[in-house]
Design an enzyme around this catalytic site. Structure first.
Site, mmCIF file in Angstrom:
data_model
loop_
_atom_site.group_PDB
_atom_site.id
_atom_site.type_symbol
_atom_site.label_atom_id
_atom_site.label_comp_id
_atom_site.label_asym_id
_atom_site.label_seq_id
_atom_site.Cartn_x
_atom_site.Cartn_y
_atom_site.Cartn_z
ATOM 1 N N LYS A 258 0.819 -1.213 0.000
ATOM 2 C CA LYS A 258 0.000 0.000 0.000
ATOM 3 C C LYS A 258 0.859 1.271 0.000
ATOM 4 O O LYS A 258 0.614 2.183 -0.789
ATOM 5 C CB LYS A 258 -0.935 -0.031 1.210
ATOM 6 C CG LYS A 258 -1.821 1.192 1.388
ATOM 7 C CD LYS A 258 -2.988 0.935 2.324
ATOM 8 C CE LYS A 258 -2.651 0.127 3.543
ATOM 9 N NZ LYS A 258 -1.640 0.677 4.427
ATOM 10 N N THR B 47 4.046 1.504 -0.829
ATOM 11 C CA THR B 47 4.802 1.496 -2.089
ATOM 12 C C THR B 47 3.948 2.035 -3.230
ATOM 13 O O THR B 47 4.408 2.850 -4.043
ATOM 14 C CB THR B 47 5.267 0.055 -2.404
ATOM 15 O OG1 THR B 47 6.081 -0.412 -1.335
ATOM 16 C CG2 THR B 47 6.044 0.005 -3.708
ATOM 17 N N ARG C 30 2.086 8.515 6.892
ATOM 18 C CA ARG C 30 2.341 8.367 8.329
ATOM 19 C C ARG C 30 3.820 8.098 8.599
ATOM 20 O O ARG C 30 4.553 7.621 7.737
ATOM 21 C CB ARG C 30 1.515 7.209 8.910
ATOM 22 C CG ARG C 30 0.018 7.446 8.907
ATOM 23 C CD ARG C 30 -0.724 6.224 9.413
ATOM 24 N NE ARG C 30 -0.478 5.070 8.562
ATOM 25 C CZ ARG C 30 -0.681 3.810 8.930
ATOM 26 N NH1 ARG C 30 -1.125 3.543 10.136
ATOM 27 N NH2 ARG C 30 -0.454 2.819 8.102
ATOM 28 N N LYS D 116 7.265 -6.445 11.040
ATOM 29 C CA LYS D 116 6.995 -5.847 9.738
ATOM 30 C C LYS D 116 8.242 -5.272 9.086
ATOM 31 O O LYS D 116 8.378 -5.263 7.875
ATOM 32 C CB LYS D 116 5.936 -4.747 9.896
ATOM 33 C CG LYS D 116 5.479 -4.128 8.590
ATOM 34 C CD LYS D 116 4.417 -3.067 8.856
ATOM 35 C CE LYS D 116 4.008 -2.356 7.579
ATOM 36 N NZ LYS D 116 3.061 -1.261 7.829
ATOM 37 N N ALA E 97 -3.934 1.373 12.552
ATOM 38 C CA ALA E 97 -5.349 1.270 12.181
ATOM 39 C C ALA E 97 -6.049 0.106 12.858
ATOM 40 O O ALA E 97 -7.275 0.068 12.901
ATOM 41 C CB ALA E 97 -5.489 1.140 10.671
ATOM 42 N N PHE F 30 -3.537 -0.589 7.172
ATOM 43 C CA PHE F 30 -4.082 -1.940 7.033
ATOM 44 C C PHE F 30 -5.191 -1.993 5.976
ATOM 45 O O PHE F 30 -5.181 -1.222 5.023
ATOM 46 C CB PHE F 30 -4.533 -2.486 8.381
ATOM 47 C CG PHE F 30 -3.386 -2.764 9.323
ATOM 48 C CD1 PHE F 30 -2.306 -3.523 8.910
ATOM 49 C CD2 PHE F 30 -3.376 -2.262 10.612
ATOM 50 C CE1 PHE F 30 -1.232 -3.786 9.765
ATOM 51 C CE2 PHE F 30 -2.316 -2.519 11.473
ATOM 52 C CZ PHE F 30 -1.242 -3.282 11.045
ATOM 53 N N PHE G 191 3.672 -8.632 -9.432
ATOM 54 C CA PHE G 191 4.791 -9.516 -9.102
ATOM 55 C C PHE G 191 5.180 -10.273 -10.368
ATOM 56 O O PHE G 191 4.332 -10.551 -11.219
ATOM 57 C CB PHE G 191 4.397 -10.513 -8.007
ATOM 58 C CG PHE G 191 4.404 -9.947 -6.612
ATOM 59 C CD1 PHE G 191 5.377 -10.309 -5.693
ATOM 60 C CD2 PHE G 191 3.429 -9.034 -6.218
ATOM 61 C CE1 PHE G 191 5.373 -9.782 -4.412
ATOM 62 C CE2 PHE G 191 3.422 -8.512 -4.934
ATOM 63 C CZ PHE G 191 4.402 -8.886 -4.027
ATOM 64 N N TRP H 201 7.150 -0.899 -7.786
ATOM 65 C CA TRP H 201 8.271 -1.443 -7.018
ATOM 66 C C TRP H 201 9.495 -1.589 -7.921
ATOM 67 O O TRP H 201 10.612 -1.227 -7.544
ATOM 68 C CB TRP H 201 7.898 -2.801 -6.417
ATOM 69 C CG TRP H 201 8.954 -3.314 -5.464
ATOM 70 C CD1 TRP H 201 9.002 -3.147 -4.111
ATOM 71 C CD2 TRP H 201 10.127 -4.068 -5.814
ATOM 72 N NE1 TRP H 201 10.131 -3.738 -3.596
ATOM 73 C CE2 TRP H 201 10.841 -4.310 -4.616
ATOM 74 C CE3 TRP H 201 10.659 -4.552 -7.017
ATOM 75 C CZ2 TRP H 201 12.049 -5.022 -4.589
ATOM 76 C CZ3 TRP H 201 11.858 -5.256 -6.992
ATOM 77 C CH2 TRP H 201 12.540 -5.481 -5.787
#
Length: 556
Positions: free
Chosen positions: A71, A73, A94, A105, A273, A301, A381, A409
């Site tokens: 998210k 990224t 954030r 994480k 969140a 999230f 991906f 990415w």
């Protein structure tokens, strides 16, 4: 292939004053924290307030899985791509918490060629905002216990102290503690608790405050305890407001850094969140709207948590009206929701994708209830097959959602051009008719039930006796008009993290309720969710190191 941390460490950074100049911000309007990061001054916020607003785009996602969604990224890559297309775009994101950085994480600065930098500084101490919040929180706790020790003129009942200490680190042994042990001079013995800093009401207050005056008014309203006769005791009753505000005088100012492509990113605040309201500060988002043509922000999230709270808490309180929502998913995460083990996610499996896409379907339905146009993007991906991508695209178009593939990415802004063009098309051709899910006038139980039924898909809500008693108490205190902030697992639409996909025929379990009077919402704690996380069996901290030249490894 380079790793995220290698890409970030090898990046060439512009001095932050040059990044600021792209938005017309002068050096006098910056408070520099070294060469590459700065605070944005109150004078800038005041000067910008009469400018017209740009468009507001929210980035959210399906429920997180071990397969990853991307998210942040995607948010960063979309900003890069929109700037490439000539649209002055400002990110409002954030700040990371040290808890996840050293827990499970890892860092939270984006990934690949869609990152904000300086990455190490952002993920570690940054400009000290979280430390200031921690200090203000714990100052209030110290003043509270000192008041009880020094004669307790307010008649505080030590068994009804609701204010908890905090720490910006996962540390499960601090969830339930006893303080005041020792001699008479060491304080009054009572049970106490720690929460993680991002769950502190002061974090929520900082992120919702309009300015320093509003911050002080909100801090003053914090309920820390109840007296023996049931009267709420506030921070102002303890004469703590001024000192807390003094600790937060710099933390309330948004921070400016840059993306890998030298575009501006405003980073400020960081409530989780799953246990808080999950959005960056109102001040940062408003400033991004004033400084650019498009502001991109994200909510933590899945959309069942972050997006719902963005709409029902942040937008309600700040008067924000989003123009579009980007919903991030991956083929891998959808197949995981369809029952495929992590080790087998690289194999084409259309049947599992068909089973798991119901999670995406529910999030689309939820977002459409708020009246905001939705763009679904697949974070690409290399293992994705064309048949799988085509299936998801067709699924989205059948549900009146625009669709785009994202390759940010691997390619940065260039890989986000398809998504950026789709977002622009949505902004130009679709009208946002934003509305909150529920009205202020609904009772607190009705608000909780509305979220449970309409967003999670529950059949109903079951409350513990203590939660029911506190809901009644909060309404008697005159705070029944507040919105609700649901504390729930991020891994499922339900309160059971093991129920993947689109759970049905379940009852949401609310075990605890408390009011955040300063922030202006009521928290409902569901299932087994904890406000102080624990470290995993192998914490991310085990792999983090720094060499003799000061180069950090393992942070991503």
């Amino acid at each position: 292939m380079k790793t995220d941390i290698e890409i970030a460490q090898q990046a060439s950074l512009l001095p932050v004053r040059e990044v600021a100049a792209k938005l017309g911000i002068t050096e006098d309007e910056l408070e520099l924290y070294g060469k590459y990061k700065a605070k944005l001054s109150d004078e800038l916020l005041e000067a910008a307030k009469d400018r017209p607003d740009g468009k507001l785009v929210l980035v959210t996602a399906i429920n997180p899985t071990p397969a990853g969604e991307g998210k942040t990224t995607t948010s960063i890559g979309l900003g890069e791509a929109l700037n490439k297309l000539g649209k002055k775009t400002v990110l409002a994101l954030r700040e990371p918490s040290l808890g996840p950085c050293f827990g499970i994480k890892g860092g939270a600065a984006g990934g690949g060629y869609a990152q904000v930098v300086p990455m190490e500084e952002l993920n570690l101490h940054f400009t000290g905002d979280f430390h200031a919040i921690t200090s203000a929180n714990n100052l209030l706790a110290a003043l509270l216990d000192n008041h009880i020790q020094q004669g307790n003129a307010l008649g505080i009942d030590p068994r009804q102290v609701v204010w908890k200490r905090c720490l910006d680190m996962n540390d499960r042994v601090l969830r339930n503690i006893v303080v005041g042990l020792g001699s008479k001079m060491d304080g009054v013995v009572r049970e106490d608790h720690f929460i993680i800093t991002v769950a502190s009401e002061i974090m929520a207050i900082l992120c919702l405050a309009e300015n320093l005056s509003d911050l002080k008014e909100r801090l003053a309203r914090i309920i820390v305890a109840y007296s023996y006769d049931g009267k709420p005791i506030t921070a102002d009753d303890l004469h703590a407001t001024g000192a807390m505000a003094a600790l937060l005088k710099d933390a309330i100012k948004p921070n400016l850094i840059q993306t890998l492509e030298h575009n501006p990113a405003i980073i400020h605040g960081g409530p989780f969140a799953n246990i808080a309201h999950g959005c960056n500060s109102v001040r940062a988002t408003r400033l991004a709207l004033k400084l650019g043509e498009i502001a991109i922000t994200e909510a933590g999230f899945g959309a069942d948590l972050g997006a719902e709270k963005f709409f029902d808490i942040k937008c309600r309180k700040a008067g924000l009206k989003p123009d579009a929502v980007v919903l991030v998913a991956t083929i891998r995460a959808l197949k995981y929701n369809g029952g495929v083990p992590v080790a087998e996610l690289s194999q084409e499996n259309l049947e599992a994708l068909r089973r798991g896409i119901v999670n995406l379907e529910k999030h689309v339905e939820n977002l459409q209830k708020f009246g905001v146009p939705v763009v679904v993007t697949l974070n690409s991906f290399v293992t994705d097959t064309q048949a799988e991508v085509d299936f998801v695209e067709q699924f989205c178009r059948e549900r009146n959602c625009d669709f785009a593939l994202s390759e940010v990415w691997a390619k940065g802004g260039e890989g986000g051009l398809e998504l950026a063009k789709q977002v622009l098309n949505t902004l130009e051709k679709k009208i946002s008719d934003f509305q909150v899910l529920y009205e202020d006038e609904l009772s607190l139980p009705d608000k909780i039930e509305k979220v449970a039924r309409e967003i999670y898909g529950a059949d109903g809500v079951a409350y513990s006796p203590a939660a029911l008693k506190e809901l009644k108490h909060i309404e008697e205190l005159g705070m029944g008009h507040y919105p609700v902030c649901m504390a729930k697992t991020q891994y499922s639409l339900s309160d059971d993290p093991k129920k993947l996909g689109r759970p049905e025929h379940f009852t949401l379990q609310v075990r605890e309720v408390y009011v955040s009077a300063g922030a202006g919402f009521v928290v409902a704690v569901t299932g087994a969710i904890m406000t102080m996380p624990g470290l995993p069996a192998v914490p991310a901290a085990n792999g983090i190191d720094i060499n003799g030249e000061g180069v950090i490894t393992g942070l991503f």
